[in-house]
Design a protein around this motif. Structure first.
Motif, PDB file in Angstrom:
ATOM      1  N   UNK A 147       0.790  -1.238   0.000  1.00 34.27           N
ATOM      2  CA  UNK A 147       0.000   0.000   0.000  1.00 34.27           C
ATOM      3  C   UNK A 147       0.820   1.285   0.000  1.00 34.27           C
ATOM      4  N   UNK A 148       2.088   1.228   0.373  1.00 34.72           N
ATOM      5  CA  UNK A 148       2.868   2.456   0.543  1.00 34.72           C
ATOM      6  C   UNK A 148       4.089   2.542  -0.369  1.00 34.72           C
ATOM      7  N   UNK A 149       4.583   1.393  -0.820  1.00 40.16           N
ATOM      8  CA  UNK A 149       5.850   1.375  -1.550  1.00 40.16           C
ATOM      9  C   UNK A 149       5.756   2.037  -2.909  1.00 40.16           C
ATOM     10  N   UNK A 150       4.555   2.154  -3.484  1.00 44.52           N
ATOM     11  CA  UNK A 150       4.435   2.773  -4.806  1.00 44.52           C
ATOM     12  C   UNK A 150       4.885   4.229  -4.780  1.00 44.52           C
ATOM     13  N   UNK A 151       4.794   4.876  -3.611  1.00 45.39           N
ATOM     14  CA  UNK A 151       5.242   6.268  -3.484  1.00 45.39           C
ATOM     15  C   UNK A 151       6.548   6.374  -2.699  1.00 45.39           C
ATOM     16  N   UNK A 152       6.657   5.618  -1.605  1.00 41.82           N
ATOM     17  CA  UNK A 152       7.817   5.740  -0.723  1.00 41.82           C
ATOM     18  C   UNK A 152       8.949   4.772  -1.059  1.00 41.82           C
TER      19      UNK A 152
END
Length: 272
Positions: free
Chosen positions: A61-66
């Protein structure tokens, strides 16, 4: 004695005295902060199972941006050193995960349960550094001094959030959100991490007990009756009176223009 005075007048003696003073200051500071360090070190460490589960959730859920290792990308900053408190604040207020680029500062309903948020926070904390999520004792307002909290809030927070925590506009299109729905944990975490345009209030600048006083004042204003009725965020009688005066004068001017526009010119028309 003359030998001692000659030694004392040498430049080396001044440096030695300065060094001795710094050592004494360091020892005194360490003595005052020793208790807080022990309390922080004694907090239970997250289990490896929670960290692994949090990493799976982060990757999904978060790795696509971070980034896959939370190292950051061109779209979002690195989370290494951000700490668990920053993750819990951003996710519990619905700011993260952001629905689109540019919406990362918009609060809303959270998309995750508290357990999942804690697991992601444990993973981010395992990457190194950052403040931990405060426990129930740290955010408890039992025995807090609301009068002192009001003074601290007025000195450090009211310029942006308003005197009653109703929020307000800032420069460059930014805004300070209202505190009317924030939980004590979220307020404490915001002071620790400094989200958006908010500065970081570490325990060195505002002590944990002072943070609890501020939280107690914010919570107390929510239930305190407002004798002024509709008070525009309790900004005070001068501002409220000015708004009423300007609004009333504007209304009277509009009515006067409307009345004069409806009147006909009594003079006869025609050529001489």
């Amino acid at each position: 004695m003359s030998w001692f005075n000659a030694r004392r007048r040498r430049p080396v003696a001044g440096y030695a005295a300065l060094l001795l003073g710094l050592v004494v200051v360091g020892l005194v500071y360490g003595a005052f902060t020793h208790t807080g360090s022990i309390a922080q070190a004694s907090s239970p460490a997250p289990s490896q199972s929670d960290i692994n589960t949090g990493k799976d959730l982060f990757d999904a859920t978060c790795s696509s941006c971070h980034g896959l290792d939370a190292q950051g990308t061109t779209q979002a900053p690195s989370l290494v050193g951000a700490g668990a408190a920053a993750v819990d604040f951003q996710m519990s207020t619905g700011r993260m995960p952001a629905k689109e680029v540019g919406a990362e500062n918009n609060s809303g309903p959270t998309m995750f349960s508290a357990q999942k948020i804690y697991e992601i926070a444990d993973y981010v904390a395992s990457l190194g550094g950052g403040p931990a999520i405060p426990d129930a004792q740290q955010v408890s307002t039992a025995g807090a001094d609301t009068a002192l909290g009001e003074e601290l809030f007025s000195a450090n927070c009211a310029q942006c959030h308003g005197f009653a925590g109703a929020g307000g506009a800032l420069t460059y299109g930014k805004s300070a959100p209202p505190l009317t729905q924030a939980t004590p944990t979220q307020i404490y975490e915001a002071m620790l991490t400094g989200p958006e345009a908010m500065p970081v209030f570490s325990d060195g600048s505002i002590s944990p007990s002072a943070k609890r006083d501020i939280i107690a004042y914010i919570v107390d204003t929510r239930v305190e009756p407002n004798a002024g009725g509709f008070s525009l965020g309790r900004t005070g009688p001068v501002t409220e009176g000015l708004v009423i005066f300007l609004g009333g004068m504007g209304f009277l001017v509009i009515i006067a223009l409307w009345i004069t526009a409806k009147r006909r010119d009594p003079r006869p028309t025609g050529t001489e």
